[in-house]
Design a protein around this motif. Structure first.
Motif, short mmCIF file in Angstrom:
data_model
loop_
_atom_site.label_atom_id
_atom_site.label_comp_id
_atom_site.label_asym_id
_atom_site.label_seq_id
_atom_site.Cartn_x
_atom_site.Cartn_y
_atom_site.Cartn_z
N VAL A 50 13.50 10.83 37.71
CA VAL A 50 14.35 9.65 37.43
C VAL A 50 15.69 9.79 38.14
O VAL A 50 16.18 8.82 38.75
N SER A 54 16.94 7.35 41.16
CA SER A 54 18.16 6.55 41.00
C SER A 54 19.10 6.69 42.19
O SER A 54 19.95 5.82 42.43
N LYS A 55 18.94 7.78 42.96
CA LYS A 55 19.80 7.99 44.12
C LYS A 55 19.20 7.43 45.41
O LYS A 55 19.84 7.45 46.45
N GLY A 59 17.79 2.09 44.16
CA GLY A 59 17.81 2.65 42.82
C GLY A 59 16.44 2.68 42.16
O GLY A 59 15.40 2.58 42.81
N LEU A 60 16.46 2.81 40.83
CA LEU A 60 15.23 2.92 40.05
C LEU A 60 14.32 1.72 40.20
O LEU A 60 13.10 1.85 40.31
N LYS A 61 14.92 0.53 40.22
CA LYS A 61 14.12 -0.70 40.29
C LYS A 61 13.28 -0.74 41.56
O LYS A 61 12.09 -1.08 41.52
N THR A 63 12.47 1.84 43.50
CA THR A 63 11.53 2.97 43.54
C THR A 63 10.31 2.71 42.66
O THR A 63 9.19 3.08 43.00
#
Length: 294
Positions: A50, A54-55, A59-61, A63
């Protein structure tokens, strides 16, 4: 230092740390339920994936966006099962013999890729597959009058991981490697969290220390493996993974008092040679197909 040299260093670091992780996991699984050990290990792994996702750009969305959600979840479940099976094998079969059987995975992948992925296999790879399976039979050869049924667990684990790799190949046609890595960690953690609490065990202070080391090695080994694949082709990394068998044999004999039979040594050598040839041949065929389509 060239990028290839760095890639080989990262690959060697990853394989060495994975082997240390396996050795500690064997110790823990000999005392605590493998599902419990796997759950704690996945918690650390999921946090790492995670944070890494996020990096990434978007970001997370970004990925987490996938074109193959069912297949990604399936991969995550298969790998979670694989970790439990492997740790159990280390505890009840031994490090060296388990890794000897696991070394047949590239051969099984080549065998299963024909009906599932539609890949064609020529006579050279058929010969390597046959030789590799013969090597596995030598490893499995009963030392007494009866076949040790515990070895079936290692065979099941081998097939399970082969299906995981094939699912990874399928999903790589549509999703990035980072997306696949993200689902591997998160899905596995969710699955183990739904099951693991039923196997909760209170560890001694010393074993919690070993568990912390396993979590750290899980994070660092996967990080180094990602870096290795960023700099090297899979065909270059795969042969190095057979060092796990060497490490497992050394650790198994010196620390856990395991024994290496002549059949196991000869069978392992055959399986490793057949596996390296299979991976190399797949790489050669893949380059020819790519050249023909360009």
């Amino acid at each position: 230092m060239t990028s290839k040299t760095q890639g080989y260093i990262f690959a060697l670091l990853a394989i060495t740390i994975f082997s240390l992780q396996d050795a500690i996991s064997k110790h823990l699984a000999s005392t605590y339920p493998p599902i419990f050990v796997t759950m704690i290990r996945y918690w650390a792994f999921a946090i790492f994936t995670v944070l890494l996702a996020s990096k990434m750009r978007g970001g997370l969305k970004a990925t987490a966006r996938t074109k193959r959600p069912f297949l990604q979840v399936t991969r995550g479940v298969l790998l979670a099962i694989q970790v439990v099976l492997a740790i159990t094998c280390f505890a009840i079969i031994g490090l060296a013999r388990s890794q000897a059987i696991f070394s047949a995975t590239p051969i099984l992948i080549a065998l299963l890729a024909m009906p599932i992925l539609g890949e064609r296999v020529g006579w050279r790879r058929w010969a390597a597959i046959g030789a590799g399976l013969f090597g596995v039979l030598l490893i499995l050869k009963p030392e007494g009058e009866f076949f040790d049924v515990k070895l079936l667990l290692a065979i099941i684990s081998c097939f399970n991981f082969a299906f995981y790799v094939i699912a990874t190949r399928l999903v790589s046609r549509d999703d990035s490697s980072m997306t696949s890595f993200f689902y591997t960690g998160v899905v596995g953690a969710i699955i183990m969290t739904t099951i693991g609490p039923f196997y909760w065990s209170w560890m001694s202070a010393g074993d919690w220390g070993w568990m912390a080391v396993v979590c750290m090695t899980s994070i660092s080994s996967h990080y180094f493996l990602i870096r290795a694949y960023d700099l090297l082709d899979a065909a270059a990394v795969q042969p190095l993974t057979y060092l796990s068998l060497v490490y497992a044999s050394i650790i198994g004999v010196t620390i856990y008092g395991e024994t290496l039979s002549l059949n196991m040594i000869i069978g392992s050598a055959i399986v490793v040679a057949a596996g390296i040839f299979t991976v190399w041949r797949e790489h050669v065929v893949g380059r020819r197909i790519a050249a023909a389509t360009n």
